[in-house]
Design an enzyme around this catalytic site. Structure first.
Site, PDB file in Angstrom:
ATOM      1  N   GLU A  11       0.882  -1.173   0.000  1.00 12.33           N
ATOM      2  CA  GLU A  11       0.000   0.000   0.000  1.00 12.33           C
ATOM      3  C   GLU A  11       0.914   1.216   0.000  1.00 12.33           C
ATOM      4  O   GLU A  11       1.422   1.623   1.042  1.00 12.33           O
ATOM      5  CB  GLU A  11      -0.905  -0.015   1.241  1.00 12.33           C
ATOM      6  CG  GLU A  11      -1.919  -1.151   1.256  1.00 12.33           C
ATOM      7  CD  GLU A  11      -3.105  -0.881   0.325  1.00 12.33           C
ATOM      8  OE1 GLU A  11      -3.380   0.288  -0.007  1.00 12.33           O
ATOM      9  OE2 GLU A  11      -3.762  -1.865  -0.071  1.00 12.33           O
TER      10      GLU A  11
ATOM     11  N   CYS B 129      -2.076   9.593   2.574  1.00 11.97           N
ATOM     12  CA  CYS B 129      -1.609   8.996   1.316  1.00 11.97           C
ATOM     13  C   CYS B 129      -2.520   9.324   0.140  1.00 11.97           C
ATOM     14  O   CYS B 129      -2.054   9.399  -0.992  1.00 11.97           O
ATOM     15  CB  CYS B 129      -1.472   7.491   1.469  1.00 11.97           C
ATOM     16  SG  CYS B 129      -3.004   6.686   1.953  1.00 11.97           S
TER      17      CYS B 129
HETATM   18  P1  NAD Z   1       8.234   4.449   4.954  1.00 12.04           P
HETATM   19  O1  NAD Z   1       8.218   3.673   3.702  1.00 12.04           O
HETATM   20  O2  NAD Z   1       9.403   5.339   5.224  1.00 12.04           O
HETATM   21  O3  NAD Z   1       8.153   3.494   6.249  1.00 12.04           O
HETATM   22  C1  NAD Z   1       7.148   2.548   6.456  1.00 12.04           C
HETATM   23  C2  NAD Z   1       7.673   1.422   7.331  1.00 12.04           C
HETATM   24  O4  NAD Z   1       8.787   0.814   6.697  1.00 12.04           O
HETATM   25  C3  NAD Z   1       8.115   1.841   8.727  1.00 12.04           C
HETATM   26  O5  NAD Z   1       7.576   0.917   9.663  1.00 12.04           O
HETATM   27  C4  NAD Z   1       9.635   1.744   8.664  1.00 12.04           C
HETATM   28  O6  NAD Z   1      10.203   1.341   9.883  1.00 12.04           O
HETATM   29  C5  NAD Z   1       9.876   0.685   7.610  1.00 12.04           C
HETATM   30  N1  NAD Z   1      11.126   0.916   6.879  1.00 12.04           N
HETATM   31  C6  NAD Z   1      11.659   2.115   6.546  1.00 12.04           C
HETATM   32  N2  NAD Z   1      12.819   1.943   5.849  1.00 12.04           N
HETATM   33  C7  NAD Z   1      12.990   0.611   5.744  1.00 12.04           C
HETATM   34  C8  NAD Z   1      13.996  -0.203   5.134  1.00 12.04           C
HETATM   35  N3  NAD Z   1      15.045   0.341   4.507  1.00 12.04           N
HETATM   36  N4  NAD Z   1      13.861  -1.538   5.210  1.00 12.04           N
HETATM   37  C9  NAD Z   1      12.800  -2.090   5.822  1.00 12.04           C
HETATM   38  N5  NAD Z   1      11.833  -1.384   6.428  1.00 12.04           N
HETATM   39  C10 NAD Z   1      11.914  -0.047   6.383  1.00 12.04           C
HETATM   40  O7  NAD Z   1       6.862   5.226   4.945  1.00 12.04           O
HETATM   41  P2  NAD Z   1       6.369   6.365   5.899  1.00 12.04           P
HETATM   42  O8  NAD Z   1       7.284   7.542   5.736  1.00 12.04           O
HETATM   43  O9  NAD Z   1       6.152   5.837   7.267  1.00 12.04           O
HETATM   44  O10 NAD Z   1       4.946   6.695   5.268  1.00 12.04           O
HETATM   45  C11 NAD Z   1       4.779   7.595   4.238  1.00 12.04           C
HETATM   46  C12 NAD Z   1       4.467   6.917   2.934  1.00 12.04           C
HETATM   47  O11 NAD Z   1       3.481   5.938   3.109  1.00 12.04           O
HETATM   48  C13 NAD Z   1       3.909   7.879   1.895  1.00 12.04           C
HETATM   49  O12 NAD Z   1       4.483   7.618   0.657  1.00 12.04           O
HETATM   50  C14 NAD Z   1       2.429   7.550   1.871  1.00 12.04           C
HETATM   51  O13 NAD Z   1       1.784   7.855   0.659  1.00 12.04           O
HETATM   52  C15 NAD Z   1       2.457   6.084   2.123  1.00 12.04           C
HETATM   53  N6  NAD Z   1       1.197   5.643   2.683  1.00 12.04           N
HETATM   54  C16 NAD Z   1       0.403   4.844   1.938  1.00 12.04           C
HETATM   55  C17 NAD Z   1      -0.825   4.457   2.433  1.00 12.04           C
HETATM   56  C18 NAD Z   1      -1.754   3.561   1.665  1.00 12.04           C
HETATM   57  O14 NAD Z   1      -2.722   3.101   2.241  1.00 12.04           O
HETATM   58  N7  NAD Z   1      -1.512   3.290   0.405  1.00 12.04           N
HETATM   59  C19 NAD Z   1      -1.239   4.891   3.685  1.00 12.04           C
HETATM   60  C20 NAD Z   1      -0.387   5.702   4.423  1.00 12.04           C
HETATM   61  C21 NAD Z   1       0.836   6.067   3.911  1.00 12.04           C
END
Ligand code: NAD
Length: 458
Positions: free
Chosen positions: A211, A245
């Site tokens: 997502e 998002c």
């Molecule tokens: P992110 O991708 O930075 O992090 C999400 C999760 O991934 C966190 O739990 C983090 O600990 C983990 N993570 C981060 N780097 C990692 C790595 N290198 N290896 C493994 N795990 C890792 O996202 P965010 O900044 O928390 O959220 C923002 C993004 O999420 C935006 O792009 C937003 O559009 C998207 N989002 C999508 C939805 C949806 O339903 N489609 C909903 C909310 C947010």
């Protein structure tokens, strides 16, 4: 390669519990959903406090996250029909036979969440995982630490770890978990990390739901109610200070109504948040200084129509609207994910569609128009996770609509029955009987060729 014994032990214990078959019992699943609902209700003050600590989220907006309670009710109300095997037709040549699709749980699943809706985006997929009969490991976002702790406290107090467990921590924790084999990984977050998740999952051939995000466009045609359009756009853009998002990322506005729409937008921001939104109790803050710095770097020196005020200590960025934005401006390159709304104008719809289609497929696409032909044309000419006509964000609340992206905005979907399906394997079962045999397929084939030719080629 490093080994991570505590994580592996946890997953082994979950595998053993899954193998006991308890989660396959539908009554067991119902009881667990009930327990989750009770726990959320009992812990509501702590959840509200955590969301406020992490994001300064207004209490009203916190209740959007607490709507997971309704999702639990929806699952409880429908689970009996979801788990039922679905009979399907078989060809005449299979006579006598019965064919069914039987949903079965996948096993032990991993759910990784983001920080922007840090409570609901952990719990909502969990509801699907429980309903479908899985064990689950949750990894909340470390960037929203107060909510991560509340999720951990609630889950730990409600479930045995061999059934559902929370592993708190940052990127290393996530990486540690990804070293292990799961039966499904459900990830909500950014596109960049989504790629990392998929790569890690591929090593174990683990299926993923991703997502993700993206730049969701919002087209405003000339045939609209300007006041209503402005209110619905501004609400969707600035709830949670734009950190949503499916927030409209940028506006594509018909030149004929642009200046009138901007007047309405300006008025609407004042109506919603007052003359100084920094004082409004109804306006959230940016999650941290990293995100604050990323966002403020997107602010241009000119053409700020509304807002632009910032305060790093307070993590405050005013609701900001930028006029006359060029397509190569920094704010038009990546998903904004903050309270900045660029306005791009168009002369004819084709050029607006060309802008959308020259970019990765977005998670949401918004159309404001009374004109049915235009609505239809935009839907046909573009691809996006979902579409909402004449409103923003509200599509996410319809349980009957699968929620998810396409292309760069994600893989798979959930909500309502889609959550159940995402966390289930749909097992095909064909049953034959002994009381009759048509014999058409067995050797010797002599005398049967014409018959088979007719059957196959018609
Ligand atoms: P992110 O991708 O930075 O992090 C999400 C999760 O991934 C966190 O739990 C983090 O600990 C983990 N993570 C981060 N780097 C990692 C790595 N290198 N290896 C493994 N795990 C890792 O996202 P965010 O900044 O928390 O959220 C923002 C993004 O999420 C935006 O792009 C937003 O559009 C998207 N989002 C999508 C939805 C949806 O339903 N489609 C909903 C909310 C947010």
């Amino acid at each position: 390669m490093l080994t991570f014994a505590p994580t592996r032990d946890l997953i082994d214990r979950q595998r053993q519990f899954f193998a006991s078959g308890q989660t396959k019992d539908v009554n067991f699943r119902r009881q667990q959903l009930q327990k989750l609902k009770t726990a959320i209700k009992q812990n509501t003050p702590a959840i509200l406090a955590a969301l406020n600590a992490d994001l300064h989220k207004p209490e009203f907006e916190c209740y959007f996250e607490l709507s997971v309670i309704q999702d639990i009710d929806h699952a409880l109300g429908n689970l009996k029909s979801w788990v039922k095997p679905k009979k399907v037709k078989t060809p005449l040549t299979y006579f006598p036979s019965v064919a069914k699709i039987i949903p079965e749980p996948l096993g032990v699943v991993l759910i990784i969440g983001p920080w922007n809706y840090p409570f609901s985006l952990m719990i909502s997929p969990l509801i699907g995982a429980i309903a479908a009969g899985n064990c689950a490991v949750l990894k909340p976002s470390e960037i929203a630490p107060a909510t991560s702790k509340v999720v951990s406290d609630i889950i730990t107090a409600t479930f045995e770890p061999e059934y559902i467990a929370v592993v708190e921590g940052g990127v290393e924790t996530s990486q540690e978990l990804l070293e292990q084999k799961f039966d499904h990984i459900f990830f909500t977050g950014g596109t960049r990390v989504g790629r990392i998740i998929m790569e890690a999952a591929a090593k174990h051939l683990t299926p993923v739901t991703l997502e993700l995000g993206g730049k969701s466009p919002c087209i405003v045609d000339r045939d609209v109610n300007l006041t209503t359009a402005a209110r619905r756009i501004i609400w969707g853009k600035f709830i949670n200070a734009g950190q949503t998002c499916i927030a409209p990322d940028y506006l594509l506005v018909d030149r004929a109504i642009k200046s009138d729409l901007l007047v309405e937008i300006k008025q609407c921001i004042a109506d919603f948040y007052g003359d100084n939104p920094a004082l409004s109790p109804d306006y959230a803050r940016i999650i941290n200084q990293n995100q604050f710095d990323r966002l403020t770097a997107l602010l241009p020196d000119e053409d700020i129509l509304v807002g632009g005020q910032i305060n790093r200590d307070e993590l405050y960025i005013a609701p900001t609207v930028i006029n006359n934005v060029a397509l190569d401006a920094p704010v038009m390159q990546e998903e904004i994910f903050g309270p900045i709304l660029p306005v791009v104008e168009y002369d004819d719809l084709d050029s607006a569609l060309a802008i959308i289609n020259s970019r990765p497929k977005p998670l949401a696409l918004y159309i404001f128009s009374r004109n049915k032909d235009i609505q239809k044309r935009i839907i046909q000419a573009t691809s996006s996770g979902g579409v909402c006509i004449n409103d923003t964000i509200m599509q996410v609340g319809v349980n009957e609509l699968p929620f998810g992206g396409v292309g760069d905005s994600g893989i798979g979907s959930y909500h309502g029955v889609s959550s159940f399906e995402t966390f289930s394997h749909h097992k095909s079962v064909l049953k034959r009987f002994f009381f009759w045999e048509l014999n058409w397929r067995f050797a010797p084939y002599k005398g049967k060729l014409e018959q088979v030719k007719k059957m196959v080629t018609g």
